[in-house]
Design a protein around this motif. Structure first.
Motif, mmCIF file in Angstrom:
data_model
loop_
_atom_site.group_PDB
_atom_site.id
_atom_site.type_symbol
_atom_site.label_atom_id
_atom_site.label_comp_id
_atom_site.label_asym_id
_atom_site.label_seq_id
_atom_site.Cartn_x
_atom_site.Cartn_y
_atom_site.Cartn_z
ATOM 1 N N PHE A 1 0.799 -1.395 -0.149
ATOM 2 C CA PHE A 1 -0.049 0.359 0.012
ATOM 3 C C PHE A 1 0.837 1.214 -0.179
ATOM 4 N N SER A 2 0.322 2.494 -1.044
ATOM 5 C CA SER A 2 1.034 3.754 -0.065
ATOM 6 C C SER A 2 -0.217 4.544 0.412
ATOM 7 N N VAL A 3 0.727 5.805 1.214
ATOM 8 C CA VAL A 3 0.170 7.176 1.965
ATOM 9 C C VAL A 3 0.787 7.870 1.346
ATOM 10 N N GLY A 4 0.273 9.442 1.365
ATOM 11 C CA GLY A 4 1.564 10.795 1.346
ATOM 12 C C GLY A 4 2.606 10.371 2.005
ATOM 13 N N PRO A 5 3.499 11.427 1.154
ATOM 14 C CA PRO A 5 4.780 11.352 1.048
ATOM 15 C C PRO A 5 5.165 11.670 2.836
ATOM 16 N N GLY A 6 6.051 10.861 3.278
ATOM 17 C CA GLY A 6 6.578 11.511 4.799
ATOM 18 C C GLY A 6 5.012 11.800 5.688
ATOM 19 N N GLN A 7 4.159 10.287 5.247
ATOM 20 C CA GLN A 7 3.250 10.799 6.514
ATOM 21 C C GLN A 7 2.469 9.471 7.169
ATOM 22 N N LEU A 8 3.125 7.932 7.581
ATOM 23 C CA LEU A 8 3.557 6.884 7.476
ATOM 24 C C LEU A 8 3.650 7.112 8.851
ATOM 25 N N VAL A 9 3.041 6.363 10.375
ATOM 26 C CA VAL A 9 2.861 6.073 11.483
ATOM 27 C C VAL A 9 2.602 4.710 11.508
ATOM 28 N N LYS A 10 3.543 3.835 11.394
ATOM 29 C CA LYS A 10 3.769 2.748 11.733
ATOM 30 C C LYS A 10 2.582 1.734 12.408
ATOM 31 N N SER A 11 2.555 2.074 13.925
ATOM 32 C CA SER A 11 2.150 1.730 14.559
ATOM 33 C C SER A 11 0.551 2.325 14.762
ATOM 34 N N THR A 12 -0.428 2.784 13.944
ATOM 35 C CA THR A 12 -0.960 2.958 13.661
ATOM 36 C C THR A 12 -2.272 2.439 12.067
ATOM 37 N N ILE A 13 -1.481 1.301 11.845
ATOM 38 C CA ILE A 13 -1.656 0.842 10.628
ATOM 39 C C ILE A 13 -2.531 -0.516 11.467
ATOM 40 N N MET A 14 -3.406 -0.800 10.132
ATOM 41 C CA MET A 14 -4.343 -1.856 11.329
ATOM 42 C C MET A 14 -4.912 -2.316 9.104
ATOM 43 N N VAL A 15 -5.193 -3.623 9.160
ATOM 44 C CA VAL A 15 -5.900 -4.073 8.395
ATOM 45 C C VAL A 15 -6.588 -5.177 9.099
ATOM 46 N N THR A 16 -8.374 -4.658 8.087
ATOM 47 C CA THR A 16 -9.271 -5.488 8.930
ATOM 48 C C THR A 16 -9.882 -6.330 7.666
ATOM 49 N N ILE A 17 -10.951 -6.701 7.717
ATOM 50 C CA ILE A 17 -11.574 -7.539 6.656
ATOM 51 C C ILE A 17 -13.320 -7.566 7.579
ATOM 52 N N ILE A 18 -13.982 -7.298 5.990
ATOM 53 C CA ILE A 18 -15.251 -7.041 6.984
ATOM 54 C C ILE A 18 -16.109 -8.005 5.965
ATOM 55 N N ALA A 19 -17.437 -9.399 6.197
ATOM 56 C CA ALA A 19 -18.322 -9.515 5.863
ATOM 57 C C ALA A 19 -19.418 -8.972 5.927
ATOM 58 N N PRO A 20 -19.832 -8.385 4.454
ATOM 59 C CA PRO A 20 -21.371 -7.813 3.882
ATOM 60 C C PRO A 20 -21.662 -7.826 4.733
ATOM 61 N N SER A 21 -23.103 -7.790 4.987
ATOM 62 C CA SER A 21 -24.577 -8.023 5.429
ATOM 63 C C SER A 21 -25.673 -8.014 4.896
ATOM 64 N N PHE A 22 -26.502 -8.830 5.334
ATOM 65 C CA PHE A 22 -28.095 -8.841 4.908
ATOM 66 C C PHE A 22 -28.281 -8.186 5.795
ATOM 67 N N ALA A 23 -29.136 -6.589 5.591
ATOM 68 C CA ALA A 23 -28.854 -5.717 5.726
ATOM 69 C C ALA A 23 -31.240 -5.590 6.418
ATOM 70 N N THR A 24 -32.169 -6.116 7.096
ATOM 71 C CA THR A 24 -33.361 -5.636 7.220
ATOM 72 C C THR A 24 -33.951 -5.363 8.779
ATOM 73 N N HIS A 25 -34.625 -4.336 8.811
ATOM 74 C CA HIS A 25 -35.614 -4.224 10.066
ATOM 75 C C HIS A 25 -34.772 -3.986 10.654
ATOM 76 N N SER A 26 -33.342 -3.368 10.942
ATOM 77 C CA SER A 26 -32.556 -3.037 11.574
ATOM 78 C C SER A 26 -31.464 -4.151 12.353
ATOM 79 N N PHE A 27 -31.564 -5.546 11.882
ATOM 80 C CA PHE A 27 -29.950 -6.112 12.359
ATOM 81 C C PHE A 27 -30.169 -6.729 10.397
ATOM 82 N N SER A 28 -28.260 -5.818 10.721
ATOM 83 C CA SER A 28 -27.216 -6.734 9.809
ATOM 84 C C SER A 28 -27.111 -8.250 9.585
ATOM 85 N N MET A 29 -27.715 -8.518 9.025
ATOM 86 C CA MET A 29 -27.532 -10.409 9.299
ATOM 87 C C MET A 29 -26.020 -10.457 9.093
#
Length: 539
Positions: free
Chosen positions: A454-482
């Protein structure tokens, strides 16, 4: 057909008091998608399938090429040449009509490992049906129907994808049981779940659309009314009974609150957050046109602790029928809903126009922030899903038995909006990561280490703040994201590659208990600012 004009002047009478607003930006994407987006699911093609119900009468979008749905069992229109489902193309911001054959009203859904949307139940002649939608890159895909895919009537039930590719369908109106799809054999029937009858309030219910969440140990956390169990679905055994939520007020439909499994992290216990809803007795009072204020409390519980207890928190305002979405940076968005009344026809008042973000990692008392409001109420039968670019897609709102656009407080809403959380503000562009590799739709396996560049702006990287996440998209209805879940992946050191380009190794989840096989959105987060996501397929 004529595009309905939404009457917003009525709504000013119903606005609740708001705290000082934070950030976020609202955009109108389409003024009329033809149907009210009661149900939503993002697919790995960056298209969102949406649908309402077939017995609303004619919708505002026609089926293509003179097609018509002919259903002798339909309660309203036996020959209907309009669509009640559409596919929204995020990239082109366009709508395509789809055909559903039987009534999908108040149904459930989950995405199978190969990316197929499997949708279960509904009303009338659709209550035993299973429908599948296989995503495609052209305009050839449409709904397919398995007329008797369910053994029981499933109306207001919940679907959850399981390790091993099957989905479990839990509850529904008058159903104190669960079943699976696909079946192991033609003779496999339903399995009793007495917990659902124990949480059923006579004549009110308050246990529909139960919150079903897959725990990291492979068991199911099932919440209905005001209490929960940890359930081993393989042998129909209750592993644990949790304390009732303090206060005793119901949080399930029609006292509709919302719930989410908070981000899962390595070596950290699973936590569940339940927010909002309507007080005990609110449904009966709303039927008598007495709209009591919605609950302003949330309960948070570490579900695998030896002695789990609910920790209560107070939201900036009460909210019923709100949607709860996990954002790529691990924060939680509460959006849509009302400040008084309950779910049901004409039974909500005081739309809550301002979203709220919840910061799970902050100290109690400082976890909520009120964001910029919309001018469009999203009441009963509205929905929201996260998109790959980090925006939230919002549609729906129809508290009527039919499409109704005039001389009422809350007209049927056919618009489609997006909400851009403040992490998408242009001021953060220089610190926003951009994923260079792997390419979207890459495949991986459990426990594998995936090189992420990945890339970020020149001189901007703060390594300790890097996080990798994965999200399962949800089936949304009636206020619950299944099926919604977010995992924070273990990562290796962030190494410079050249210029402002960096690389790290992200470790995939170790099993299907943590992440059932299928498509996930992967994000790199830097200083709480997420990249655009890429699709990965875990198998």
């Amino acid at each position: 057909m004529t595009t309905p004009l939404l009457i917003l002047s009525f709504f000013l009478l119903w606005l609740p008091p708001l705290a000082a607003a934070g950030g976020g930006k609202w955009d109108l994407l389409l003024p009329n998608i033809g149907v009210s987006a009661m149900h939503m699911q993002l697919l790995h093609t960056d298209r969102v399938v949406m649908f309402d119900r077939t017995d609303f009468g004619p919708s505002n979008i026609s089926l293509p090429n003179g097609q018509c749905r002919r259903d002798p069992n339909d309660n309203t229109l036996r020959v209907d040449c309009t669509a009640h489902s559409v596919e929204y193309d995020v990239v082109s911001n366009s709508i395509r009509p789809l055909t559903v054959l039987t009534d999908v009203w108040c149904s459930s859904g989950a995405v199978s490992p190969d990316g197929t949307l499997v949708q279960a139940g509904g009303f009338n002649d659709g209550d035993h049906a299973v429908r599948t939608y296989i995503p495609c890159s052209d305009h050839s895909c449409d709904w397919r129907e398995i007329p008797n895919g369910l053994t029981q009537r499933r109306w207001y039930a919940t679907s959850q994808i399981l390790p091993g590719a099957r989905q479990i369908i839990v509850g529904g109106r008058g159903q104190f049981n669960y079943e699976f799809h696909p079946k192991k054999s033609a003779s496999e029937g339903p399995y009793s779940l007495p917990f659902l009858s124990q949480t059923h309030d006579p004549r009110i219910e308050n246990n529909l659309y139960p919150f079903v969440l897959l725990n990291a140990d492979g068991n199911l956390f099932i919440f209905a009314n005001n209490r929960a169990i940890l359930f081993n679905y393989k042998n129909s055994k209750i592993i644990r009974t949790y304390p009732a939520l303090p206060g005793g007020d119901p949080r399930s439909y029609p006292s509709t609150g919302s719930a989410a499994l908070l981000p899962l992290k390595s070596n950290a216990g699973a936590e569940v957050l339940v927010c909002g809803g309507a007080p005990k007795g609110a449904f009966v009072r709303a039927n008598n046109r007495d709209f009591v204020n919605a609950l302003n409390t949330c309960g948070r519980i570490r579900i695998n602790d030896p002695n789990p207890q609910w920790a209560m928190e107070t939201m900036p305002s009460g909210r019923v029928m709100g949607d709860m979405l996990l954002l790529p940076n691990g924060n939680v968005l509460l959006i849509n809903g009302a400040g008084a009344g309950t779910a049901g026809w004409e039974m909500g008042r005081s739309p809550v126009l301002s979203p709220v973000v919840y910061y799970p990692n902050k100290q109690p008392g400082s976890r909520f922030e009120v964001l910029n409001p919309t001018s469009t109420p999203r009441m009963y039968h509205s929905a929201a899903v996260l998109l790959r670019d980090g925006r939230v897609l919002i549609g729906g709102s129809n508290p009527h038995a039919y499409y109704n656009f005039t001389k009422i407080i809350f007209p049927t809403d056919l618009t489609l909006q997006s909400f851009s959380p403040s992490y998408l503000d242009p001021q953060f562009e220089n610190i926003r990561p951009k994923i260079l590799s792997p390419v979207s739709e890459s495949r991986t396996g459990y426990g594998q280490q995936v090189p992420v560049r990945f890339s970020v702006g020149p001189g901007q990287l703060v390594k300790s703040t890097i996080m990798v996440t994965i999200i399962a998209p949800s089936f949304a209805t009636h206020s619950f994201s299944m099926n919604q879940r977010l995992l924070v992946l273990d990562r290796g050191d962030v190494m410079p590659v050249g210029g402002s380009v960096y690389q790290l190794g992200a470790r995939m989840p170790s099993s299907g208990n943590l992440a059932p096989a299928g498509y996930y959105l992967l994000f790199v987060v830097h200083k709480d600012i997420p990249s655009k996501g890429i699709w990965i397929h875990i198998n």
